[in-house]
Write an enzyme that holds these catalytic residues in place. Structure first.
Site, PDB file in Angstrom:
ATOM      1  N   HIS A 126      -1.666   4.782   9.536  1.00 38.25           N
ATOM      2  CA  HIS A 126      -1.876   5.860   8.699  1.00 38.25           C
ATOM      3  C   HIS A 126      -2.844   7.066   9.556  1.00 38.25           C
ATOM      4  O   HIS A 126      -3.062   8.055   8.846  1.00 38.25           O
ATOM      5  CB  HIS A 126      -3.095   5.589   7.486  1.00 38.25           C
ATOM      6  N   LYS A 152       0.906  -1.127  -0.168  1.00 35.73           N
ATOM      7  CA  LYS A 152       0.037  -0.130   0.024  1.00 35.73           C
ATOM      8  C   LYS A 152       0.864   1.189   0.056  1.00 35.73           C
ATOM      9  O   LYS A 152       0.309   2.229  -0.327  1.00 35.73           O
ATOM     10  CB  LYS A 152      -0.941   0.070   1.271  1.00 35.73           C
ATOM     11  N   GLU A 198      -1.671  -2.495  10.014  1.00 36.45           N
ATOM     12  CA  GLU A 198      -0.953  -1.445   9.042  1.00 36.45           C
ATOM     13  C   GLU A 198      -1.870  -0.256   8.751  1.00 36.45           C
ATOM     14  O   GLU A 198      -1.308   0.943   8.404  1.00 36.45           O
ATOM     15  CB  GLU A 198      -1.104  -2.075   7.537  1.00 36.45           C
TER      16      GLU A 198
END
Lengths: 354, 354
Positions: free
Chosen positions: A223, A148, A219
């Site tokens: 962000h 990503k 993960e």
């Protein structure tokens, strides 16, 4: 294209679903799979059902050879079971224990057309380094990932010549976003001669799939405002639960670092800075909290401004939208590889095959 | 990819717009164009503005060498001006008169990377026969068309080995539908493991573009109930006007014979019979009478049924949606051709390049 012999590195949510979705598509034979402690190899085709049973709850999604992961890597990747009840490939009848799962797959490279790297992405250079090892072994086939982060693309590009020399066709970012939605943006851009903006907005409901996708959730946390890759990697499971509780199970992301931006720039569609990715992850419901939509705004040759849109049905799960495209891109890349076309591709440069 | 030298056969609406849109995109040099009576060739690049001025109202959209078109072909293609005021390439400073426009372009084949065949499609085998002539001349480059009828695809496939031997990469049906919307359907299908239906529904408002697109309107009339290719070809301009008047300028099409069906079957997405194409053409307004939408309904690997949708903004004209993708597919095909990949491709098999 009638027979693609593929391997999966990693049996977390993405690796497991790739094996499962592949059974629904034509011409795909899984011949190797590995995770942290085990490897299963069968040139006649693995028994996917048995592997899925054995790896259920295998939330340590990636194999980690000793030279790839720091000592704390196991826990960091969320592998709570690896010292315990032996979930994973080693628990499968087809599996055997190994300390070098990736090398064991590389040893079979001659028999493999394509490798999906469903590896933990919290260490950015892990996938590029694994790719390098396949190249060093003169593997001449397809490598594909569902990574990503924007910055990984550059690491792969740095290694492109080495991949070309080995005869590798690499597709990076070939899941949902980046992946399907990046490709959709590139296609929707075709009405225009200049792109003003690409907005990717996703919704994921992950109640029943939560256990299987803890690696992905971790993960995603990296962000969030106030978090980064290092802090997310170091969080305990308890800390993650507390964070999710605080937000009533719903994580909202604005302008994430997602590789759609550099992949669309690579494909010549627009500048990376014109791309915005955001979305909502709800781990307490399976219904999507918002509709996944790609909006491409541009100017036509005849001076009009408009927005083309692509919407995924709320009934399509994250798993369907990650693993379907991953297999489609894998199949497309095998065609390219067999035609002698090597190097690094993004999902906006290839039409995935059905 | 920095320099693609391309030719356009035909300077009706599609040929003219291709030249115009190409000026907005990078790396494209138009080096040859022809129509019924004239050809313009300049290895340094044609002056597109001057050509567009000269060909305005050039409603005979296609060049027709004596061996390609029956004596009544001129009128049938709607070329009302060719005996009159000399609109067309011959009226351009760059143009010269010729009786063999296509052969004149073929004679320059060594200097050309890609040829867009914007030829009248009312004779089904015209484009396949022109492709054959390029192959016979050992042209080793890209040929691309924006044809619509399903049955033409088979004619191209019959010639595929000859095209491969010559080194030709052929992309067929690379406009809007088939073309952009076919590709969008193939991409939207990736969430699913089985496709139930693909519905393509288009809206075109063609008031100010009507004069430029009479050939396309005539082709569309052939899809209406009670009409076929032969009867549409034989209609006079007056008869066409009367038909349009009767329907208040609005033609509604249900389940047209559009090559999206066979092109999606070729790409393995679904059976041709699962694809439906329809739409509304309004020649009395520029606003689209309905929103162009692709709906792909399928079943996911996890047993859900859903519909992914792609919508083009009503502000994007037919010309933007035909010629943008045509150039995108042309660029993608040049990459494939340079990689040594020859044969017949459909728009669901290639990702168009921006």
């Amino acid at each position: 294209m009638d027979d693609i012999r593929f391997a999966v590195l990693g049996t977390g949510g993405i690796g497991r679903r790739t094996l499962e979705v592949a059974t629904h598509r034509d011409g795909l034979t899984p011949v190797a799979a590995c995770d942290r402690n085990g490897v299963a190899i069968d040139g006649d085709g693995l028994d996917v059902d048995e592997l899925l049973d054995a790896t259920e709850g295998n939330i340590a999604s990636g194999p980690s050879d000793e030279r790839d992961v720091a000592p704390d890597g196991g826990a960091a990747a969320g592998g709570v079971k690896q010292h315990g009840e032996q979930a994973g490939i080693v628990a499968s009848d087809q599996g055997r224990e190994t300390e070098t799962p990736i090398d064991d797959v590389i040893a079979e490279a001659d028999e493999i057309d394509a490798v999906l790297m469903a590896l933990p992405n919290l260490e950015h250079d892990f996938i590029p380094r694994v790719a390098q090892r396949f190249a060093d072994a003169d593997y001449g086939g397809v490598l594909i990932d569902v990574l990503k982060r924007s910055r990984v693309i550059g690491m792969l590009e740095d290694r492109e010549q080495r991949l070309v020399d080995a005869g590798i066709t690499f597709v990076c970012g070939a899941g949902a976003t980046p992946g399907l939605l990046t490709g959709a943006a590139a296609l929707a851009a075709q009405s225009f001669v200049e792109i003003e903006s690409v907005d990717i907005w996703w919704g994921v409901g992950l109640k029943s799939g939560y256990e299987d996708n803890r690696g992905t959730v971790r993960e995603d946390i990296a962000h969030l405002d106030g978090y980064d890759i290092e802090s997310a990697r170091e969080m305990s499971e308890v800390e993650i639960e507390a964070l999710i509780d605080e937000r009533d199970g719903r994580l909202v992301f604005d302008d994430m670092e997602h590789a759609d931006d550099v992949l669309l720039e690579r494909a010549g569609v627009c500048d990376a800075e014109d791309v915005t990715v955001g979305g909502i992850l709800d781990v307490r419901q399976d219904e999507k909290p918002t509709t996944t939509t790609v909006s491409v705004t541009g100017r036509t040759f005849d001076g009009e401004t408009g927005t083309n849109t692509v919407r995924l049905d709320d009934a399509t799960s994250m798993e369907a939208n990650v693993n379907g495209p991953a297999i489609g891109y894998l199949k497309a890349a095998v065609s390219r590889n067999r035609a002698g076309d090597y190097g690094v591709y993004g999902p906006a440069e290839l039409m995935p095959t059905f």
